[in-house]
Design a protein around this motif. Structure first.
Motif, short mmCIF file in Angstrom:
data_model
loop_
_atom_site.label_atom_id
_atom_site.label_comp_id
_atom_site.label_asym_id
_atom_site.label_seq_id
_atom_site.Cartn_x
_atom_site.Cartn_y
_atom_site.Cartn_z
N GLN A 183 5.34 43.79 48.24
CA GLN A 183 6.09 42.91 47.36
C GLN A 183 5.20 42.10 46.43
OE1 GLN A 183 9.75 42.80 47.53
NE2 GLN A 183 9.25 42.07 45.48
N ASN A 184 4.09 41.60 46.95
CA ASN A 184 3.19 40.79 46.12
C ASN A 184 2.60 41.60 44.98
OD1 ASN A 184 -0.01 39.98 45.84
ND2 ASN A 184 1.36 38.19 45.85
N TRP A 185 2.27 42.84 45.23
CA TRP A 185 1.75 43.70 44.17
C TRP A 185 2.82 43.94 43.12
CZ3 TRP A 185 -2.27 48.00 45.27
CH2 TRP A 185 -3.26 47.52 46.13
N HIS A 186 4.02 44.26 43.57
CA HIS A 186 5.12 44.53 42.64
C HIS A 186 5.43 43.29 41.80
CE1 HIS A 186 8.72 46.35 41.05
NE2 HIS A 186 9.50 45.43 41.59
N ASN A 187 5.46 42.13 42.43
CA ASN A 187 5.76 40.89 41.72
C ASN A 187 4.70 40.54 40.68
OD1 ASN A 187 8.03 40.64 43.30
ND2 ASN A 187 7.16 39.08 44.66
N ASN A 188 3.47 41.01 40.91
CA ASN A 188 2.37 40.72 39.99
C ASN A 188 2.10 41.85 39.00
OD1 ASN A 188 0.85 38.00 40.67
ND2 ASN A 188 1.50 38.87 42.62
N GLY A 189 3.06 42.75 38.88
CA GLY A 189 2.97 43.76 37.83
C GLY A 189 2.35 45.08 38.21
N VAL A 190 2.07 45.29 39.49
CA VAL A 190 1.54 46.59 39.92
C VAL A 190 2.73 47.41 40.42
CG1 VAL A 190 -0.08 47.81 41.42
CG2 VAL A 190 -0.66 45.54 40.54
N SER A 191 3.31 48.17 39.52
CA SER A 191 4.52 48.93 39.84
C SER A 191 4.38 50.41 39.54
CB SER A 191 5.71 48.38 39.05
OG SER A 191 5.94 47.02 39.35
N LEU A 192 3.52 50.75 38.58
CA LEU A 192 3.34 52.14 38.17
C LEU A 192 1.91 52.58 38.46
CD1 LEU A 192 4.99 51.87 34.62
CD2 LEU A 192 6.12 52.46 36.78
#
Length: 215
Positions: free
Chosen positions: A144-153
């Motif tokens: 979740q922390n990665w996704h929230n900080n823009g690491v999604s792709l």
């Protein structure tokens, strides 16, 4: 199309009538799957009614993305922001579809569920735009922390020179929390063939020796 999809039985009946119009009382002369292909590969560009209906449903994703009308408040409240949805993989669409009892929006979400897989052709650019989370090809739980900080792709893991960031570089750039084991887990989950494609793209091409003009 702003109505729920017809049943499979109804689709088959429409298809039967379409091909009956073409062939009359005789049997099909060409396989129906082939008929829907383009001319250059032997098809006749016949409309695939189920695919056409799915495309109409997909157009609502575009409207949801591009419009700022009051109606968009409904899917926003029901499913979350469209921009968040577009950054995760099709597995998440399955969960969303199961969570709604609205048949129209269930069809829209399921149409988008099939869209990323239909596009993926092992092309490097499309691979880099693949979502890390809820992706059938990447066996990985959401961080979740990665996704929230823009690491999604996957592209969020790649530096401007086309190489994957090292662990500390990724932490510094995206301000993410976590351990090296998290980083290793993400990198291991990306298919080897995809990483190879990305690595090949980043490698400089060798230029052979230039033959002198007077030799």
């Amino acid at each position: 199309m702003s109505l729920p999809n017809p049943t499979d039985k109804y689709f088959k009946e429409i298809e039967r009538l379409m091909f009956k119009f073409i062939w009359g009382k005789s049997n099909d002369k060409i396989k129906r799957d082939q008929m829907s292909q383009t001319y250059d590969i032997g098809g006749l560009k016949m409309t695939n009614i189920k695919t056409f209906t799915k495309c109409l449903k997909l157009s609502w994703i575009r409207r949801w993305w591009s419009q700022n009308s009051l109606w968009t408040l409904f899917p926003d409240q029901y499913f979350g922001g469209i921009r968040d949805i577009l950054k995760v993989g099709p597995k998440y669409m399955t969960e969303l579809a199961l969570s709604t009892d609205n048949p129209f929006w269930k069809d829209v979400i399921l149409a988008y569920h099939d869209f990323p897989e239909a596009l993926l052709d092992d092309n490097n650019t499309e691979i880099s735009e693949q979502p890390l989370w809820y992706n059938y090809n990447i066996k990985l739980d959401l961080i979740q922390n990665w996704h929230n900080n823009g690491v999604s792709l996957i592209s969020d893991l790649i530096s401007p020179d086309g190489k994957f960031y090292k662990y500390q570089e990724l932490k510094d750039i995206h301000k993410i929390k976590g351990t090296f084991l998290d980083y290793q887990r993400v990198m291991t989950a990306i298919p080897k063939s995809w990483k190879k494609k990305i690595a090949e793209r980043s490698e400089p091409k060798m230029i052979g020796p230039i033959k002198p003009l007077n030799s």
